[in-house]
Each structure stands twice: as C-alpha cells, then as structure tokens.
Design a protein around this motif. Structure first.
Motif, PDB file in Angstrom:
ATOM      1  N   ILE A 173      -6.178   1.592  -0.654  1.00 41.10           N
ATOM      2  CA  ILE A 173      -5.950   0.208  -1.074  1.00 41.10           C
ATOM      3  C   ILE A 173      -4.700  -0.352  -0.404  1.00 41.10           C
ATOM      4  O   ILE A 173      -3.626   0.244  -0.441  1.00 41.10           O
ATOM      5  CB  ILE A 173      -5.806   0.122  -2.611  1.00 41.10           C
ATOM      6  CG1 ILE A 173      -7.108   0.505  -3.291  1.00 41.10           C
ATOM      7  CG2 ILE A 173      -5.345  -1.247  -3.066  1.00 41.10           C
ATOM      8  CD1 ILE A 173      -8.247  -0.472  -3.099  1.00 41.10           C
ATOM      9  N   HIS A 174      -4.843  -1.487   0.206  1.00 42.32           N
ATOM     10  CA  HIS A 174      -3.751  -2.235   0.849  1.00 42.32           C
ATOM     11  C   HIS A 174      -3.150  -1.532   2.063  1.00 42.32           C
ATOM     12  O   HIS A 174      -2.037  -1.860   2.469  1.00 42.32           O
ATOM     13  CB  HIS A 174      -2.645  -2.577  -0.157  1.00 42.32           C
ATOM     14  CG  HIS A 174      -3.126  -3.308  -1.355  1.00 42.32           C
ATOM     15  ND1 HIS A 174      -3.626  -4.588  -1.296  1.00 42.32           N
ATOM     16  CD2 HIS A 174      -3.222  -2.948  -2.648  1.00 42.32           C
ATOM     17  CE1 HIS A 174      -3.992  -4.977  -2.496  1.00 42.32           C
ATOM     18  NE2 HIS A 174      -3.767  -4.002  -3.336  1.00 42.32           N
ATOM     19  N   THR A 200     -11.416   9.339  -4.542  1.00 38.83           N
ATOM     20  CA  THR A 200     -12.530   8.399  -4.529  1.00 38.83           C
ATOM     21  C   THR A 200     -12.165   7.343  -3.504  1.00 38.83           C
ATOM     22  O   THR A 200     -11.013   6.908  -3.430  1.00 38.83           O
ATOM     23  CB  THR A 200     -12.760   7.732  -5.896  1.00 38.83           C
ATOM     24  OG1 THR A 200     -11.604   6.978  -6.255  1.00 38.83           O
ATOM     25  CG2 THR A 200     -13.054   8.766  -6.963  1.00 38.83           C
ATOM     26  N   THR A 201     -13.123   6.960  -2.689  1.00 35.34           N
ATOM     27  CA  THR A 201     -12.812   5.999  -1.636  1.00 35.34           C
ATOM     28  C   THR A 201     -14.053   5.214  -1.235  1.00 35.34           C
ATOM     29  O   THR A 201     -15.177   5.692  -1.385  1.00 35.34           O
ATOM     30  CB  THR A 201     -12.212   6.691  -0.403  1.00 35.34           C
ATOM     31  OG1 THR A 201     -11.818   5.710   0.540  1.00 35.34           O
ATOM     32  CG2 THR A 201     -13.177   7.661   0.238  1.00 35.34           C
ATOM     33  N   HIS A 202     -13.823   4.028  -0.747  1.00 34.68           N
ATOM     34  CA  HIS A 202     -14.857   3.223  -0.101  1.00 34.68           C
ATOM     35  C   HIS A 202     -14.570   3.116   1.395  1.00 34.68           C
ATOM     36  O   HIS A 202     -15.249   2.412   2.112  1.00 34.68           O
ATOM     37  CB  HIS A 202     -14.897   1.807  -0.694  1.00 34.68           C
ATOM     38  CG  HIS A 202     -15.385   1.770  -2.098  1.00 34.68           C
ATOM     39  ND1 HIS A 202     -14.530   1.726  -3.172  1.00 34.68           N
ATOM     40  CD2 HIS A 202     -16.642   1.781  -2.606  1.00 34.68           C
ATOM     41  CE1 HIS A 202     -15.241   1.699  -4.284  1.00 34.68           C
ATOM     42  NE2 HIS A 202     -16.528   1.736  -3.970  1.00 34.68           N
ATOM     43  N   SER A 203     -13.545   3.813   1.847  1.00 34.61           N
ATOM     44  CA  SER A 203     -13.048   3.657   3.208  1.00 34.61           C
ATOM     45  C   SER A 203     -13.673   4.642   4.179  1.00 34.61           C
ATOM     46  O   SER A 203     -13.537   5.863   4.030  1.00 34.61           O
ATOM     47  CB  SER A 203     -11.529   3.840   3.235  1.00 34.61           C
ATOM     48  OG  SER A 203     -11.069   3.897   4.567  1.00 34.61           O
ATOM     49  N   GLU A 204     -14.318   4.109   5.192  1.00 36.81           N
ATOM     50  CA  GLU A 204     -14.827   4.976   6.253  1.00 36.81           C
ATOM     51  C   GLU A 204     -13.675   5.586   7.041  1.00 36.81           C
ATOM     52  O   GLU A 204     -13.818   6.667   7.624  1.00 36.81           O
ATOM     53  CB  GLU A 204     -15.787   4.215   7.186  1.00 36.81           C
ATOM     54  CG  GLU A 204     -15.153   3.147   8.016  1.00 36.81           C
ATOM     55  CD  GLU A 204     -15.069   1.766   7.355  1.00 36.81           C
ATOM     56  OE1 GLU A 204     -14.769   0.805   8.079  1.00 36.81           O
ATOM     57  OE2 GLU A 204     -15.278   1.641   6.141  1.00 36.81           O
ATOM     58  N   GLY A 228       0.811  -1.213   0.000  1.00 39.59           N
ATOM     59  CA  GLY A 228       0.000   0.000   0.000  1.00 39.59           C
ATOM     60  C   GLY A 228       0.842   1.260   0.000  1.00 39.59           C
ATOM     61  O   GLY A 228       0.540   2.228  -0.703  1.00 39.59           O
ATOM     62  N   LEU A 229       1.908   1.262   0.781  1.00 43.36           N
ATOM     63  CA  LEU A 229       2.810   2.412   0.807  1.00 43.36           C
ATOM     64  C   LEU A 229       3.458   2.611  -0.558  1.00 43.36           C
ATOM     65  O   LEU A 229       3.554   3.734  -1.059  1.00 43.36           O
ATOM     66  CB  LEU A 229       3.880   2.231   1.885  1.00 43.36           C
ATOM     67  CG  LEU A 229       4.925   3.339   1.976  1.00 43.36           C
ATOM     68  CD1 LEU A 229       4.268   4.666   2.318  1.00 43.36           C
ATOM     69  CD2 LEU A 229       5.972   2.982   3.001  1.00 43.36           C
ATOM     70  N   ASN A 230       3.876   1.530  -1.178  1.00 43.94           N
ATOM     71  CA  ASN A 230       4.488   1.626  -2.502  1.00 43.94           C
ATOM     72  C   ASN A 230       3.520   2.234  -3.520  1.00 43.94           C
ATOM     73  O   ASN A 230       3.923   2.973  -4.410  1.00 43.94           O
ATOM     74  CB  ASN A 230       4.959   0.261  -2.991  1.00 43.94           C
ATOM     75  CG  ASN A 230       6.178  -0.218  -2.244  1.00 43.94           C
ATOM     76  OD1 ASN A 230       7.028   0.573  -1.859  1.00 43.94           O
ATOM     77  ND2 ASN A 230       6.278  -1.511  -2.026  1.00 43.94           N
ATOM     78  N   GLN A 231       2.233   1.938  -3.388  1.00 44.87           N
ATOM     79  CA  GLN A 231       1.227   2.462  -4.311  1.00 44.87           C
ATOM     80  C   GLN A 231       1.048   3.967  -4.175  1.00 44.87           C
ATOM     81  O   GLN A 231       0.554   4.622  -5.088  1.00 44.87           O
ATOM     82  CB  GLN A 231      -0.117   1.767  -4.090  1.00 44.87           C
ATOM     83  CG  GLN A 231      -0.102   0.293  -4.388  1.00 44.87           C
ATOM     84  CD  GLN A 231       0.285   0.009  -5.830  1.00 44.87           C
ATOM     85  OE1 GLN A 231      -0.333   0.506  -6.750  1.00 44.87           O
ATOM     86  NE2 GLN A 231       1.332  -0.763  -6.024  1.00 44.87           N
ATOM     87  N   LYS A 237      -5.102   2.196  10.500  1.00 48.47           N
ATOM     88  CA  LYS A 237      -4.298   3.230  11.165  1.00 48.47           C
ATOM     89  C   LYS A 237      -3.465   4.007  10.146  1.00 48.47           C
ATOM     90  O   LYS A 237      -3.320   5.225  10.245  1.00 48.47           O
ATOM     91  CB  LYS A 237      -3.400   2.603  12.230  1.00 48.47           C
ATOM     92  CG  LYS A 237      -2.648   3.630  13.044  1.00 48.47           C
ATOM     93  CD  LYS A 237      -1.886   2.999  14.169  1.00 48.47           C
ATOM     94  CE  LYS A 237      -1.156   4.075  14.958  1.00 48.47           C
ATOM     95  NZ  LYS A 237      -0.420   3.551  16.083  1.00 48.47           N
ATOM     96  N   ALA A 238      -2.953   3.306   9.156  1.00 45.07           N
ATOM     97  CA  ALA A 238      -2.182   3.973   8.099  1.00 45.07           C
ATOM     98  C   ALA A 238      -3.094   4.860   7.254  1.00 45.07           C
ATOM     99  O   ALA A 238      -2.670   5.919   6.777  1.00 45.07           O
ATOM    100  CB  ALA A 238      -1.480   2.940   7.222  1.00 45.07           C
ATOM    101  N   GLN A 239      -4.347   4.465   7.083  1.00 47.88           N
ATOM    102  CA  GLN A 239      -5.298   5.289   6.346  1.00 47.88           C
ATOM    103  C   GLN A 239      -5.533   6.608   7.073  1.00 47.88           C
ATOM    104  O   GLN A 239      -5.595   7.671   6.444  1.00 47.88           O
ATOM    105  CB  GLN A 239      -6.624   4.545   6.156  1.00 47.88           C
ATOM    106  CG  GLN A 239      -6.514   3.356   5.227  1.00 47.88           C
ATOM    107  CD  GLN A 239      -7.824   2.616   5.094  1.00 47.88           C
ATOM    108  OE1 GLN A 239      -8.896   3.216   5.120  1.00 47.88           O
ATOM    109  NE2 GLN A 239      -7.757   1.308   4.948  1.00 47.88           N
ATOM    110  N   ALA A 240      -5.652   6.547   8.378  1.00 50.30           N
ATOM    111  CA  ALA A 240      -5.837   7.770   9.166  1.00 50.30           C
ATOM    112  C   ALA A 240      -4.609   8.675   9.048  1.00 50.30           C
ATOM    113  O   ALA A 240      -4.738   9.891   8.901  1.00 50.30           O
ATOM    114  CB  ALA A 240      -6.118   7.417  10.624  1.00 50.30           C
ATOM    115  N   SER A 241      -3.433   8.089   9.091  1.00 54.39           N
ATOM    116  CA  SER A 241      -2.196   8.872   8.931  1.00 54.39           C
ATOM    117  C   SER A 241      -2.110   9.479   7.538  1.00 54.39           C
ATOM    118  O   SER A 241      -1.596  10.589   7.361  1.00 54.39           O
ATOM    119  CB  SER A 241      -0.972   7.993   9.186  1.00 54.39           C
ATOM    120  OG  SER A 241      -0.951   7.559  10.515  1.00 54.39           O
TER     121      SER A 241
END
Length: 118
Positions: A37-38, A65-69, A10-13, A42-46
C-alpha cells in the motif's frame, strides 16, 4: 539526515511490521496485510528483498496478503535467483464459489514460475 516523518506514507506504514519482526524474534509468524500500500512498484520489489532477508536472518515466517503483482514477482524472483527454495514460498489464489471462498495452492517451480501459469 532525513526524518522518517518526511518520508513517503508507504514507508511509514512499514515501520510497525518491521519493528514487530525485531521484537518477536526467531521462529515467529508475522502476518502483514497488503504491505505494498502506497509504495511505488520499485519500492515494492525492494521490499521483497527485505522480506527475504528477514526470513533468512531470523527464521521468521511471513504471511502476506497482496493484490500486487510486483510483490508476487519479487518473491518469485527470489526463488529464481536461489534466495528462496520453491518449497519456502507458498502462493495461494483465492476465488469465490457462491457464498464460500476457495483457496488453491499454486505450485512454484525452481525457476520462480507458477506451474501452469500463462
């Protein structure tokens, strides 16, 4: 020292979008599809913190665009803590109406909530 190749997928993306942010400069618009994605929640919040930093530092407009709450909550938290003004965050909900897609802008309150949300 750790090689970026050894980090999570995910970080690489996210390397390309953040490189583009630096290359396109001030007052640009950058669209990123599903940046979560991936990534662990916690990383999404960061990641949201990084997005706010980009907007503040460069004046770049981000379209996500996201599906992530977790992404949504991270950005709403930025409003609640004063890092973003409510009018700086546009949240749209898309739904299907027969053969068409319908986009509805949801109002964000100064407390970082979606107006009318449950």
């Amino acid at each position: 020292m750790t090689s970026i190749a050894d980090e999570a997928f995910g970080l690489n993306q996210l390397l390309a979008p953040f490189l583009l942010v630096e290359l396109i400069g001030k007052d640009a618009v950058l669209c990123i599809e599903e940046p979560e994605i991936h990534l662990h929640p916690k990383a999404q919040a960061s990641l949201c913190d990084a997005f706010v930093e980009v907007v503040r530092r460069l004046g770049t407009q981000l379209v996500l665009t996201t599906h992530s709450e977790h992404i949504l909550i991270g950005l709403l938290t930025a409003v609640a803590t004063g890092q973003l003004k409510p009018e700086e965050l546009a949240v749209y909900e898309f739904s299907r109406d027969g053969e068409s897609a319908v986009a509805e802008r949801l109002d964000v309150t100064p407390q970082g909530q979606i107006k009318g949300g449950g």
